[in-house]
Design a protein around this motif. Sequence first.
Motif, mmCIF file in Angstrom:
data_model
loop_
_atom_site.group_PDB
_atom_site.id
_atom_site.type_symbol
_atom_site.label_atom_id
_atom_site.label_comp_id
_atom_site.label_asym_id
_atom_site.label_seq_id
_atom_site.Cartn_x
_atom_site.Cartn_y
_atom_site.Cartn_z
ATOM 1 N N VAL A 192 0.857 -1.176 0.000
ATOM 2 C CA VAL A 192 0.000 0.000 0.000
ATOM 3 C C VAL A 192 0.895 1.228 0.000
ATOM 4 O O VAL A 192 1.805 1.340 0.826
ATOM 5 C CB VAL A 192 -0.930 0.031 1.224
ATOM 6 C CG1 VAL A 192 -1.708 1.345 1.287
ATOM 7 C CG2 VAL A 192 -1.889 -1.153 1.201
ATOM 8 N N VAL A 193 0.676 2.134 -0.939
ATOM 9 C CA VAL A 193 1.382 3.403 -0.935
ATOM 10 C C VAL A 193 0.435 4.461 -0.387
ATOM 11 O O VAL A 193 -0.776 4.404 -0.610
ATOM 12 C CB VAL A 193 1.879 3.779 -2.354
ATOM 13 C CG1 VAL A 193 0.730 4.021 -3.313
ATOM 14 C CG2 VAL A 193 2.803 4.992 -2.308
ATOM 15 N N TYR A 194 0.969 5.419 0.361
ATOM 16 C CA TYR A 194 0.128 6.439 0.986
ATOM 17 C C TYR A 194 0.965 7.655 1.331
ATOM 18 O O TYR A 194 2.207 7.646 1.221
ATOM 19 C CB TYR A 194 -0.566 5.892 2.235
ATOM 20 C CG TYR A 194 0.367 5.492 3.364
ATOM 21 C CD1 TYR A 194 0.524 6.297 4.486
ATOM 22 C CD2 TYR A 194 1.078 4.299 3.325
ATOM 23 C CE1 TYR A 194 1.363 5.937 5.537
ATOM 24 C CE2 TYR A 194 1.921 3.927 4.358
ATOM 25 C CZ TYR A 194 2.066 4.747 5.460
ATOM 26 O OH TYR A 194 2.898 4.381 6.493
ATOM 27 N N SER A 195 0.289 8.718 1.742
ATOM 28 C CA SER A 195 0.940 9.951 2.176
ATOM 29 C C SER A 195 0.747 10.101 3.678
ATOM 30 O O SER A 195 -0.331 9.789 4.196
ATOM 31 C CB SER A 195 0.339 11.146 1.437
ATOM 32 O OG SER A 195 0.892 12.364 1.886
ATOM 33 N N ALA A 196 1.776 10.572 4.381
ATOM 34 C CA ALA A 196 1.668 10.721 5.834
ATOM 35 C C ALA A 196 2.502 11.887 6.325
ATOM 36 O O ALA A 196 3.604 12.142 5.820
ATOM 37 C CB ALA A 196 2.096 9.449 6.556
ATOM 38 N N SER A 197 1.953 12.604 7.315
ATOM 39 C CA SER A 197 2.685 13.657 8.020
ATOM 40 C C SER A 197 3.074 13.108 9.388
ATOM 41 O O SER A 197 2.209 12.847 10.224
ATOM 42 C CB SER A 197 1.813 14.902 8.188
ATOM 43 O OG SER A 197 1.396 15.406 6.948
ATOM 44 N N VAL A 198 4.356 12.924 9.617
ATOM 45 C CA VAL A 198 4.854 12.325 10.848
ATOM 46 C C VAL A 198 5.373 13.422 11.777
ATOM 47 O O VAL A 198 6.139 14.294 11.345
ATOM 48 C CB VAL A 198 5.968 11.298 10.552
ATOM 49 C CG1 VAL A 198 6.539 10.725 11.839
ATOM 50 C CG2 VAL A 198 5.427 10.186 9.663
ATOM 51 N N ASP A 199 4.926 13.398 13.006
ATOM 52 C CA ASP A 199 5.373 14.368 14.024
ATOM 53 C C ASP A 199 5.169 15.804 13.567
ATOM 54 O O ASP A 199 6.009 16.684 13.826
ATOM 55 C CB ASP A 199 6.842 14.131 14.376
ATOM 56 C CG ASP A 199 7.078 12.762 14.988
ATOM 57 O OD1 ASP A 199 6.172 12.284 15.703
ATOM 58 O OD2 ASP A 199 8.152 12.177 14.763
ATOM 59 N N GLY A 200 4.070 16.053 12.878
ATOM 60 C CA GLY A 200 3.736 17.412 12.486
ATOM 61 C C GLY A 200 4.465 17.930 11.267
ATOM 62 O O GLY A 200 4.306 19.100 10.902
ATOM 63 N N GLY A 201 5.272 17.081 10.619
ATOM 64 C CA GLY A 201 6.005 17.525 9.438
ATOM 65 C C GLY A 201 5.135 17.549 8.201
ATOM 66 O O GLY A 201 3.961 17.194 8.217
ATOM 67 N N LYS A 202 5.730 17.968 7.091
ATOM 68 C CA LYS A 202 5.006 17.984 5.831
ATOM 69 C C LYS A 202 4.827 16.552 5.325
ATOM 70 O O LYS A 202 5.642 15.678 5.616
ATOM 71 C CB LYS A 202 5.755 18.836 4.803
ATOM 72 C CG LYS A 202 5.744 20.323 5.134
ATOM 73 C CD LYS A 202 6.392 21.147 4.042
ATOM 74 C CE LYS A 202 6.323 22.642 4.359
ATOM 75 N NZ LYS A 202 6.943 23.472 3.303
ATOM 76 N N PRO A 203 3.760 16.300 4.579
ATOM 77 C CA PRO A 203 3.506 14.927 4.143
ATOM 78 C C PRO A 203 4.571 14.406 3.188
ATOM 79 O O PRO A 203 5.020 15.108 2.288
ATOM 80 C CB PRO A 203 2.134 15.016 3.466
ATOM 81 C CG PRO A 203 1.899 16.456 3.198
ATOM 82 C CD PRO A 203 2.680 17.221 4.188
ATOM 83 N N GLU A 204 4.966 13.153 3.421
ATOM 84 C CA GLU A 204 5.882 12.415 2.572
ATOM 85 C C GLU A 204 5.180 11.149 2.092
ATOM 86 O O GLU A 204 4.109 10.791 2.573
ATOM 87 C CB GLU A 204 7.161 12.038 3.344
ATOM 88 C CG GLU A 204 7.925 13.199 3.928
ATOM 89 C CD GLU A 204 8.873 13.875 2.938
ATOM 90 O OE1 GLU A 204 8.808 13.550 1.728
ATOM 91 O OE2 GLU A 204 9.680 14.707 3.367
#
Length: 303
Positions: free
Chosen positions: A235-247
């Motif tokens: 599964v590919v997806y977009s995520a913002s980790v610890d308040g950062g910009k989405p990767e």
Amino acid sequence: MPLHFLFKNCLFYITFLGSISISLAQEFGYQEVQLTNNPSDNRYASYNKEGTKILFESNRTGKWQLYTMDINGGHQKQLLSNSFNDRRPTWHPYKNMILFESDRLGMTEIYKLNLDNYKVSKIPIPLAGNKSRAQFAPNGVEIVFNLEDPKGDFDIYSIHQKGKRPKKLIDDKYKNLYPQFSRRGNYFLYYSNKNNEKETNVIYTYNIITEERSRLTYFKNHSNYAKLSNNKLRVVYSASVDGGKPEIYIMKHDGKGKRQITFNDEVDILPSWSPKDINLLISRTNNGNLQIFKILLKEPIEP
């Protein structure tokens, strides 16, 4: 030709405007090719089943319109020309046809566009409210879509493309968005702010047969836009980790083995797979606008 360098955590990022960019991280090293370069937003890119064309939306005319281009960004072609917003196009699984949403009747409704004769047909959905984010089922007959209710929440429905057998799949007080079928059509991925005080989005699966939901990502991170690979393993997806910009991230189909794919200070969203799972298309901010990039994975990522 100007070059832009970004040094961060042993990473440098080189951009050749309108052509090729390369991200190098400690572990990866995927080459990235920029496919669009204009002062507008370009989003929701996806390959056709043969892997020879890319479909996307752009607001370069002042309205959202539908476009195709070659897999290297050439021959960008506007499919329809009107004063409405035609948005979020998706391919039919085996016909030369697409689904899209449009506000041409005031409310947002779902339409089909036959790319052989450019005939536009409305999907007759007997439900009140804005319809959006539609996708064909693998059988090419039914569709799944979002329905916005009067409270501003989003539910998920399926229906035959002729308007028969509407079925409510997910209906609650949350925003349940972007349903994406598995290749067999027995379940779909979606993201929701359910069970999280509506603060962040989390990716779930919904089994159409058993009606069971499974959570794939963490509450603390904001994750969305999930798509299952063609080999059904990733599964590919977009995520913002610890308040950062989405990767962009990739995980196993059961939510394990999460792996970061992009590393930069831009917004990376809306990933989709190539037919053989060797490339990804994403939308990334570049000079203030979302542009479409291709990430070359070189080979399918092993489970």
